[in-house]
Design a protein around this motif. Structure first.
Motif, PDB file in Angstrom:
ATOM      1  N   HIS A   1      -5.187 -13.645   4.831  1.00 49.42           N
ATOM      2  CA  HIS A   1      -4.567 -12.445   4.266  1.00 49.42           C
ATOM      3  C   HIS A   1      -5.499 -11.277   4.570  1.00 49.42           C
ATOM      4  CE1 HIS A   1      -3.132 -10.056   0.508  1.00 49.42           C
ATOM      5  NE2 HIS A   1      -2.517  -9.649   1.599  1.00 49.42           N
TER       6      HIS A   1
ATOM      7  N   LYS B   1      -4.633 -19.746   8.065  1.00 52.00           N
ATOM      8  CA  LYS B   1      -3.830 -18.643   7.556  1.00 52.00           C
ATOM      9  C   LYS B   1      -4.741 -17.708   6.763  1.00 52.00           C
ATOM     10  CE  LYS B   1       0.512 -21.219   7.386  1.00 52.00           C
ATOM     11  NZ  LYS B   1       1.633 -21.694   6.530  1.00 52.00           N
TER      12      LYS B   1
ATOM     13  N   VAL C   1      -1.406  -7.781   5.502  1.00 50.40           N
ATOM     14  CA  VAL C   1      -0.643  -8.712   6.335  1.00 50.40           C
ATOM     15  C   VAL C   1      -1.158 -10.142   6.171  1.00 50.40           C
ATOM     16  CG1 VAL C   1       0.001  -7.004   8.069  1.00 50.40           C
ATOM     17  CG2 VAL C   1      -2.127  -8.255   8.340  1.00 50.40           C
ATOM     18  N   HIS C   2      -0.226 -11.075   6.194  1.00 48.91           N
ATOM     19  CA  HIS C   2      -0.560 -12.496   6.224  1.00 48.91           C
ATOM     20  C   HIS C   2      -0.434 -12.939   7.684  1.00 48.91           C
ATOM     21  CE1 HIS C   2      -0.331 -12.995   1.788  1.00 48.91           C
ATOM     22  NE2 HIS C   2       0.556 -12.011   1.894  1.00 48.91           N
TER      23      HIS C   2
ATOM     24  N   LEU D   1       2.754 -13.433   9.864  1.00 46.33           N
ATOM     25  CA  LEU D   1       3.626 -14.256   9.027  1.00 46.33           C
ATOM     26  C   LEU D   1       4.412 -13.416   8.021  1.00 46.33           C
ATOM     27  CD1 LEU D   1       1.136 -17.174   8.267  1.00 46.33           C
ATOM     28  CD2 LEU D   1       2.922 -17.107  10.020  1.00 46.33           C
ATOM     29  N   GLU D   2       3.744 -12.410   7.464  1.00 46.80           N
ATOM     30  CA  GLU D   2       4.390 -11.595   6.432  1.00 46.80           C
ATOM     31  C   GLU D   2       3.612 -10.300   6.241  1.00 46.80           C
ATOM     32  OE1 GLU D   2       5.654 -11.955   1.671  1.00 46.80           O
ATOM     33  OE2 GLU D   2       4.579 -13.592   2.682  1.00 46.80           O
ATOM     34  N   LYS D   3       4.326  -9.221   5.907  1.00 40.24           N
ATOM     35  CA  LYS D   3       3.690  -7.941   5.584  1.00 40.24           C
ATOM     36  C   LYS D   3       4.055  -7.562   4.156  1.00 40.24           C
ATOM     37  CE  LYS D   3       3.045  -4.834   8.723  1.00 40.24           C
ATOM     38  NZ  LYS D   3       3.184  -3.764   9.747  1.00 40.24           N
ATOM     39  N   GLU D   4       3.051  -7.145   3.398  1.00 36.00           N
ATOM     40  CA  GLU D   4       3.270  -6.763   2.007  1.00 36.00           C
ATOM     41  C   GLU D   4       3.669  -5.284   1.925  1.00 36.00           C
ATOM     42  OE1 GLU D   4       3.331  -8.744  -0.423  1.00 36.00           O
ATOM     43  OE2 GLU D   4       2.196 -10.524   0.174  1.00 36.00           O
ATOM     44  N   ASP D   5       4.818  -5.010   1.309  1.00 34.10           N
ATOM     45  CA  ASP D   5       5.272  -3.626   1.166  1.00 34.10           C
ATOM     46  C   ASP D   5       4.347  -2.815   0.263  1.00 34.10           C
ATOM     47  OD1 ASP D   5       7.474  -4.064   2.782  1.00 34.10           O
ATOM     48  OD2 ASP D   5       8.771  -4.623   1.096  1.00 34.10           O
TER      49      ASP D   5
ATOM     50  N   ASP E   1       5.379  -5.983  13.557  1.00 32.66           N
ATOM     51  CA  ASP E   1       6.332  -6.481  12.566  1.00 32.66           C
ATOM     52  C   ASP E   1       6.112  -7.968  12.294  1.00 32.66           C
ATOM     53  OD1 ASP E   1       7.616  -3.985  12.406  1.00 32.66           O
ATOM     54  OD2 ASP E   1       8.847  -4.455  14.167  1.00 32.66           O
ATOM     55  N   THR E   2       6.708  -8.433  11.215  1.00 37.50           N
ATOM     56  CA  THR E   2       6.673  -9.856  10.879  1.00 37.50           C
ATOM     57  C   THR E   2       7.238 -10.690  12.032  1.00 37.50           C
ATOM     58  OG1 THR E   2       6.918  -9.371   8.527  1.00 37.50           O
ATOM     59  CG2 THR E   2       7.495 -11.590   9.236  1.00 37.50           C
ATOM     60  N   ASP E   3       6.635 -11.843  12.264  1.00 37.05           N
ATOM     61  CA  ASP E   3       7.001 -12.789  13.329  1.00 37.05           C
ATOM     62  C   ASP E   3       6.521 -12.353  14.711  1.00 37.05           C
ATOM     63  OD1 ASP E   3       8.234 -14.611  11.611  1.00 37.05           O
ATOM     64  OD2 ASP E   3      10.159 -13.576  11.740  1.00 37.05           O
TER      65      ASP E   3
END
Length: 203
Positions: A191, A189, A181-182, A172-176, A137-139
């Protein structure tokens, strides 16, 4: 051996043929010969599984293969994307003394250059708790410990993007939309596509 791990130990001859990119009839002939040698359990239409002796033989070959890969990378300075085919040739050397001395020379490594565990002399494999990067998951924070895809093209991609075993990774972030994922690796950083994230093993 690898196919059997994910299918309760029983696999079809068609699955083996697909993995080896050969005809099912050729696989059936090979399976029958190995069954006669006591290395496989085989009944028509009921799939194939390794016997205890077959499993030990398989783990012995895996041990040789991964030790040779480690030797080629650590001592002869091969890149990790160059060693698989060479190790496939070297793994058929029969001398157990040579392999034991190779293990000792390398200081009894636990994993090969791709992060795969190396069986010890008794065929025991160190079990590790691991996940795929794509499942986090994110984080989340994790460490890259291996690759699911060990093809030369994937390993070269990782080298090109300076992603290595032992790297600490933060999601850092997941794209739906596409499940990409970032991530942050060190000060960088990146992608990563879902395909890439699904082939990085982390803990």
């Amino acid at each position: 051996y690898h196919l059997g791990k994910s299918k309760s130990g029983v696999i079809s001859t068609n699955a083996i043929a697909e993995e080896m990119q050969t005809k099912p009839s050729s696989v059936t002939d090979m399976v029958k010969k190995l069954a006669e040698k006591g290395l496989l359990n085989y009944k028509r239409y009921q799939g194939v599984s390794l016997t205890s002796e077959g499993k030990q033989k398989a783990l012995s070959v895996i041990r040789k293969h991964r030790l040779w890969e480690t030797f080629l990378v650590e001592k002869l300075n091969f890149n990790w994307d160059e060693v698989h085919e060479i190790a496939e040739q070297l793994e058929h050397i029969q001398s157990e003394k040579l392999i034991d001395e190779l293990d000792r020379f390398l200081s009894f490594p636990k994993v090969d250059p791709h992060g795969d565990p190396i069986p010890d002399k008794n065929g025991d494999l160190e079990q590790r708790q691991s996940k795929l990067l794509s499942s986090l998951d994110t984080d989340s924070n994790c460490v890259c410990i291996g690759v699911k895809d060990s093809s030369s093209s994937f390993l070269r991609y990782l080298d090109k993007n300076q992603i290595a075993l032992g790297d600490k990774i933060r999601i850092l972030e997941k794209e739906d939309f596409d499940n990409s994922v970032h991530v942050q690796i060190g000060n960088r950083k990146l992608h990563l596509s879902h395909v890439i994230a699904s082939n990085l093993i982390v803990t």
